[in-house]
Design an enzyme around this catalytic site. Structure first.
Site, mmCIF file in Angstrom:
data_model
loop_
_atom_site.group_PDB
_atom_site.id
_atom_site.type_symbol
_atom_site.label_atom_id
_atom_site.label_comp_id
_atom_site.label_asym_id
_atom_site.label_seq_id
_atom_site.Cartn_x
_atom_site.Cartn_y
_atom_site.Cartn_z
ATOM 1 N N ARG A 187 91.657 31.887 79.627
ATOM 2 C CA ARG A 187 90.413 31.130 79.518
ATOM 3 C C ARG A 187 89.742 31.368 78.176
ATOM 4 O O ARG A 187 89.263 30.433 77.540
ATOM 5 C CB ARG A 187 89.450 31.489 80.650
ATOM 6 C CG ARG A 187 88.200 30.590 80.659
ATOM 7 C CD ARG A 187 87.226 30.959 81.763
ATOM 8 N NE ARG A 187 86.201 29.929 81.944
ATOM 9 C CZ ARG A 187 85.071 29.859 81.255
ATOM 10 N NH1 ARG A 187 84.797 30.767 80.319
ATOM 11 N NH2 ARG A 187 84.200 28.901 81.479
ATOM 12 N N CYS A 188 89.682 32.619 77.741
ATOM 13 C CA CYS A 188 89.068 32.926 76.445
ATOM 14 C C CYS A 188 89.741 32.175 75.302
ATOM 15 O O CYS A 188 89.088 31.779 74.344
ATOM 16 C CB CYS A 188 89.149 34.427 76.159
ATOM 17 S SG CYS A 188 88.035 35.450 77.141
ATOM 18 N N MET A 189 91.056 31.990 75.413
ATOM 19 C CA MET A 189 91.826 31.408 74.311
ATOM 20 C C MET A 189 91.811 29.886 74.298
ATOM 21 O O MET A 189 92.504 29.280 73.475
ATOM 22 C CB MET A 189 93.278 31.886 74.388
ATOM 23 C CG MET A 189 93.464 33.361 74.147
ATOM 24 S SD MET A 189 95.206 33.820 74.017
ATOM 25 C CE MET A 189 95.839 33.358 75.635
ATOM 26 N N GLY A 208 91.811 36.610 77.808
ATOM 27 C CA GLY A 208 92.901 35.989 78.536
ATOM 28 C C GLY A 208 93.013 34.501 78.286
ATOM 29 O O GLY A 208 92.436 33.962 77.331
ATOM 30 N N ASN A 221 90.565 36.478 83.945
ATOM 31 C CA ASN A 221 90.322 35.465 82.925
ATOM 32 C C ASN A 221 91.383 34.374 82.979
ATOM 33 O O ASN A 221 92.206 34.232 82.075
ATOM 34 C CB ASN A 221 90.272 36.128 81.542
ATOM 35 C CG ASN A 221 89.604 35.254 80.511
ATOM 36 O OD1 ASN A 221 90.258 34.646 79.680
ATOM 37 N ND2 ASN A 221 88.286 35.182 80.581
#
Length: 415
Positions: free
Chosen positions: A402-404, A400, A357
């Site tokens: 990217r998710c955040m 990770g 991620n």
């Protein structure tokens, strides 16, 4: 104005046409009081995998944001944008109506909450809407319903998953797609995000598509592989119908010529497509190798014809290996695979710790959790600059870099 926000004359254009164009503006959510609401009894219901040490998570997130700023990225915070939006009376009324609409609290408590929220300042209202309100925190509205609730039951649920700003909106070129989150515990996230994009002065006039009321699509399942090419994971959170709806909207608006629908096995650690693979260069992707051979894609394109109803006729190709279909759609000879981990065992461990991620800041530059040593070494061997950040507490929610992060502005590839 939001921290790091420039004046209007310097504001970069909003939009993104890839995963790897140089990142200019990003929306984050700094961990806040909503995470302090998590307990061993409610974290599963609230869809958070662990119970983080909040002050350490804030330190880690601050370091992440500071690293982005050092590299020239403008950082917007979701709660700052929301507070600024709630300074408008119409926005406040809409937010309160949405928050109270589906509550099953009876007339007495609902009336009390309407008054409480209506009299609060924009900052207080932001906290109520994101951190929630617990039964033992109110000073009025008592009646039969609240008498039968436990002291720690929530009247308005907190939103601990706001940390993962990627899920509730996705920019496709100059248009923002407000997504439709599958789980009821996250529904209000899209409502707040849509309020920001609809009413915040910065985004007034921004073209929007999809929406919380349509078929389920989550941002973690949408990858902008190249200008005009999207991959959409279909699994636990994004439905095939949601992928089709998003594809139709992109085709109609001229935002894409190809969408790859990618079925995802419904496993705990592979909730979204970006938990399996993320782009780190125009032709390089970090991939969870334990699933790479089984990952397939259906290529979807408009035929140019229309049904009697006026809808575009879509052509759905046969299933192909995902990396092969992606390279063909992107117009490149090969999409190079960089494996997570070193072997199947370390791959499984580092995938669990969000080794796949990554957040691309530019071609061949990616942010990754420092703990995933083997994956980061493989990335560097492939010529990728790895910007390491701490994630011992941020990763407790199973997400990770990217998710955040929700990229609001990226430079077009080739610019």
């Amino acid at each position: 104005m939001t921290q790091g926000s420039p004046d209007s004359a310097a504001t970069p254009p909003h939009g993104a046409d890839s995963e790897v164009g140089r990142l200019r503006t990003v929306m984050l959510h700094r961990p806040g009081p909503e995470l302090k609401r998590l307990t061993p009894r409610n974290n599963d219901k609230l869809l958070f995998d662990g119970i983080p040490w909040v002050s350490r998570a804030q330190d880690e997130h601050d370091a992440f944001a500071d690293e982005l700023r050092r590299r020239g990225v403008e950082v917007l915070y979701l709660t700052d944008l929301l507070t600024e939006t709630l300074e408008q009376e119409e926005a406040r009324a809409a937010a309160i109506e949405e928050a109270l609409r589906d509550l099953d609290l009876g007339d007495t408590m609902s009336g009390y909450l309407e008054g409480l929220l209506g009299e609060s300042s924009p900052a207080e209202l932001t906290t109520y809407l994101t951190a929630g309100i617990r039964n033992d925190e109110v000073r009025g509205g008592f009646g039969l319903v609240t008498s039968l609730l436990a002291f720690d039951d929530f009247l308005i649920d907190p939103l601990p998953n706001l940390l993962f700003t990627r899920d509730s909106s996705v920019w496709v070129r100059d248009r923002v797609a407000i997504t439709s989150l599958a789980m009821p515990a996250r529904k209000r996230e899209t409502e707040l995000t849509e309020l920001i994009y609809t009413r915040h002065p910065r985004f007034v006039g921004t073209p929007r598509m999809h929406g919380a009321h349509l078929e389920h699509v989550e941002g973690g399942d949408v990858l902008l592989l190249a200008p005009g090419v999207l991959a959409v994971g279909c699994g636990e959170r994004t439905t095939p119908a949601g992928a089709e709806r998003l594809a139709r909207q992109c085709f109609e608006a001229g935002l894409a010529h190809t969408v790859l629908a990618v079925p995802i096995a419904q496993e705990r650690a592979t909730m979204h497509l970006d938990t399996i693979c993320t782009l780190v260069d125009v032709d390089k992707m970090v991939v969870y190798p334990n699933m790479a051979d089984s990952l397939i894609a259906y290529t979807v394109r408009p035929t140019g014809d229309r049904e009697a109803s006026g809808r575009l006729v879509l052509e759905v190709g046969k299933a192909e290996p995902f990396l092969v279909a992606a390279a063909a759609a992107m117009g490149i000879d090969k999409l190079h695979q960089i494996d997570t981990g070193l072997d199947p065992v370390t791959a499984e461990r580092e995938q669990w710790d969000d080794g796949n991620n990554t957040l691309a800041l530019a071609p061949r530059v990616a942010v990754a959790y420092e703990r995933n040593d083997e994956t980061n070494a493989r990335l560097e061997d492939a010529g990728i600059e790895v910007v390491r950040i701490a994630g011992s507490e941020l990763g407790s929610g199973r997400g990770g870099p990217r998710c955040m992060s929700c990229p609001v502005s990226r430079e077009p590839l080739g610019a």
